[in-house]
Design an enzyme around this catalytic site. Structure first.
Site, PDB file in Angstrom:
ATOM      1  N   ASN A  11       0.867  -1.181   0.000  1.00 64.63           N
ATOM      2  CA  ASN A  11       0.000   0.000   0.000  1.00 64.63           C
ATOM      3  C   ASN A  11       0.903   1.229   0.000  1.00 64.63           C
ATOM      4  O   ASN A  11       1.494   1.576   1.015  1.00 64.63           O
ATOM      5  CB  ASN A  11      -0.895  -0.033   1.250  1.00 64.63           C
ATOM      6  CG  ASN A  11      -1.731   1.225   1.390  1.00 64.63           C
ATOM      7  OD1 ASN A  11      -1.789   2.054   0.480  1.00 64.63           O
ATOM      8  ND2 ASN A  11      -2.385   1.363   2.547  1.00 64.63           N
ATOM      9  N   LYS A  13       0.123   4.235  -0.198  1.00 63.32           N
ATOM     10  CA  LYS A  13      -0.517   5.412   0.408  1.00 63.32           C
ATOM     11  C   LYS A  13      -0.298   6.625  -0.511  1.00 63.32           C
ATOM     12  O   LYS A  13      -0.257   6.449  -1.730  1.00 63.32           O
ATOM     13  CB  LYS A  13      -0.008   5.632   1.843  1.00 63.32           C
ATOM     14  CG  LYS A  13      -0.146   4.340   2.671  1.00 63.32           C
ATOM     15  CD  LYS A  13       0.006   4.526   4.145  1.00 63.32           C
ATOM     16  CE  LYS A  13      -0.188   3.187   4.850  1.00 63.32           C
ATOM     17  NZ  LYS A  13      -0.104   3.284   6.296  1.00 63.32           N
ATOM     18  N   HIS A 101      -9.631   0.929   4.950  1.00 57.45           N
ATOM     19  CA  HIS A 101      -8.341   1.167   5.618  1.00 57.45           C
ATOM     20  C   HIS A 101      -8.559   2.158   6.759  1.00 57.45           C
ATOM     21  O   HIS A 101      -9.345   3.102   6.639  1.00 57.45           O
ATOM     22  CB  HIS A 101      -7.309   1.720   4.621  1.00 57.45           C
ATOM     23  CG  HIS A 101      -5.924   1.716   5.184  1.00 57.45           C
ATOM     24  ND1 HIS A 101      -5.499   2.685   6.063  1.00 57.45           N
ATOM     25  CD2 HIS A 101      -4.888   0.863   5.030  1.00 57.45           C
ATOM     26  CE1 HIS A 101      -4.248   2.407   6.427  1.00 57.45           C
ATOM     27  NE2 HIS A 101      -3.854   1.315   5.810  1.00 57.45           N
ATOM     28  N   GLU A 103      -6.946   4.602   7.766  1.00 60.79           N
ATOM     29  CA  GLU A 103      -6.735   6.026   7.418  1.00 60.79           C
ATOM     30  C   GLU A 103      -7.962   6.591   6.701  1.00 60.79           C
ATOM     31  O   GLU A 103      -8.314   7.760   6.879  1.00 60.79           O
ATOM     32  CB  GLU A 103      -5.452   6.163   6.579  1.00 60.79           C
ATOM     33  CG  GLU A 103      -4.220   5.956   7.458  1.00 60.79           C
ATOM     34  CD  GLU A 103      -3.002   5.392   6.756  1.00 60.79           C
ATOM     35  OE1 GLU A 103      -2.924   5.435   5.516  1.00 60.79           O
ATOM     36  OE2 GLU A 103      -2.111   4.883   7.467  1.00 60.79           O
ATOM     37  N   GLU A 173      -5.228  -4.846  10.710  1.00 60.77           N
ATOM     38  CA  GLU A 173      -4.178  -3.843  10.910  1.00 60.77           C
ATOM     39  C   GLU A 173      -4.461  -3.064  12.194  1.00 60.77           C
ATOM     40  O   GLU A 173      -5.282  -2.127  12.185  1.00 60.77           O
ATOM     41  CB  GLU A 173      -4.160  -2.841   9.749  1.00 60.77           C
ATOM     42  CG  GLU A 173      -3.819  -3.434   8.416  1.00 60.77           C
ATOM     43  CD  GLU A 173      -3.295  -2.363   7.448  1.00 60.77           C
ATOM     44  OE1 GLU A 173      -2.178  -2.535   6.971  1.00 60.77           O
ATOM     45  OE2 GLU A 173      -3.982  -1.358   7.210  1.00 60.77           O
ATOM     46  N   GLY A 179       2.659   2.474  10.843  1.00 62.84           N
ATOM     47  CA  GLY A 179       3.618   3.567  10.677  1.00 62.84           C
ATOM     48  C   GLY A 179       4.348   3.941  11.949  1.00 62.84           C
ATOM     49  O   GLY A 179       5.006   4.973  12.006  1.00 62.84           O
ATOM     50  N   SER A 219       3.576  -2.053  10.370  1.00 59.75           N
ATOM     51  CA  SER A 219       5.029  -2.131  10.550  1.00 59.75           C
ATOM     52  C   SER A 219       5.602  -3.495  10.177  1.00 59.75           C
ATOM     53  O   SER A 219       6.497  -3.996  10.866  1.00 59.75           O
ATOM     54  CB  SER A 219       5.414  -1.730  11.976  1.00 59.75           C
ATOM     55  OG  SER A 219       5.032  -0.381  12.215  1.00 59.75           O
TER      56      SER A 219
HETATM   57  P1  13P Z   1       3.117   0.518   7.786  1.00 57.64           P
HETATM   58  O1  13P Z   1       3.660  -0.789   7.192  1.00 57.64           O
HETATM   59  O2  13P Z   1       3.857   1.714   7.306  1.00 57.64           O
HETATM   60  O3  13P Z   1       2.989   0.411   9.265  1.00 57.64           O
HETATM   61  O4  13P Z   1       1.628   0.676   7.210  1.00 57.64           O
HETATM   62  C1  13P Z   1       0.734  -0.363   7.330  1.00 57.64           C
HETATM   63  C2  13P Z   1      -0.484  -0.050   6.534  1.00 57.64           C
HETATM   64  O5  13P Z   1      -1.268   0.805   6.896  1.00 57.64           O
HETATM   65  C3  13P Z   1      -0.689  -0.782   5.276  1.00 57.64           C
HETATM   66  O6  13P Z   1      -1.967  -0.585   4.785  1.00 57.64           O
END
Ligand code: 13P
Length: 261
Positions: A11, A13, A101, A103, A173, A179, A219
């Protein structure tokens, strides 16, 4: 044991313009071998503005990555300024689309109902949803992680057939691990992915539960991927930060080689 081919998804982002996208995909193509593709499915989820570019390079060079997207709107077309429909994505040969997701839920206010409409629109357009779920740190500390995640799964899958559910992907997640560099322990990740599968079992039956692929995200890095991927209910990884460099994403894709060492 049901045979579920692992799915490792990157992803991106809101990172990488279409020039940078091209570079990353080309670098990744040198990292990944035909042996990898036999045992692992890989999907790349660039921003919308990169999708056509990535599609063109994947098809021209016959690269073995599935094209993915991060979001779509559930209506087919109309006065929805700024949105992109599932049908537009499927015309670009997108195979997997993220839905729900954290976010999108937290920053853009997507409700469970909107996520469910999006999941249905993705399936209607012959793509596969990756339905994301996960709890906040406060919910985990209040012992509400399981009920939060089970609730998101029930709501996100509402109205689907067992066959549809069995074909798709769920991603656990935990929000506190995204992150932050804090990964869930492999035991916690396994037990929460087992909750997702059990929720599918109770609502859609054994076949759907045994077939649905469940990813862990939060992560994921080359050094923790082997242990996470060895858990019985973890069938893949949804990778954020570590997918933006070909070397680290390539090593995650090749998690099994580390395991064998
Ligand atoms: P990170 O791997 O940067 O923690 O992000 C995970 C994520 O949100 C994947 O969709």
């Amino acid at each position: 044991m049901p045979d579920r081919k692992p799915l490792i998804s990157g992803n991106w982002k809101m990172n990488l313009n279409h020039f940078e996208a091209l570079k990353l995909v080309q670098e990744l193509s040198y990292q990944v071998s035909t042996d990898d593709i036999e045992v692992v499915d890989i999907s790349l989820h660039p921003p919308f503005t990169d999708i056509r570019t990535v599609q063109t390079v994947l098809e021209a060079d016959r690269l073995p990555f599935h094209l993915g997207a991060q979001h779509c709107y559930h209506e087919d077309s109309g006065a929805f300024t700024g949105e992109v429909s599932a049908g537009m994505l499927s015309k670009l040969n997108v195979s997997y689309v993220l839905a729900g997701h954290s976010e999108r839920r937290e920053v853009f206010g997507e409700s469970d109902e909107m996520v469910n409409l999006k999941v249905k629109a993705i399936l209607k357009n012959e793509m596969l949803p990756i339905l994301c779920c996960g709890e906040t740190l406060e919910e985990r500390e209040a012992d509400e992680a399981e009920s939060k995640v089970a609730g998101q799964i029930v709501a996100g899958l509402s109205g689907l057939s067992p066959e549809q559910v069995g074909s798709m992907v769920c991603a656990y997640e935990p929000i506190w691990a995204i992150g932050t560099g804090k990964t869930a322990s492999s035991e916690d990740a396994q037990s929460m992915c087992a909750v997702v599968r059990q929720t599918v079992r109770e609502n859609f039956g054994d076949e759907a539960a045994d077939a649905v692929r469940i990813q862990y995200g939060g992560s994921v890095k080359p050094d923790n991927a082997p242990e996470l991927m060895s858990q019985p209910d973890i069938d893949g990884a949804l990778v954020g930060g570590a997918c933006l460099e070909a070397e680290s994403f390539g090593r995650i894709i090749q998690y099994r080689l580390v395991e064998a060492e």
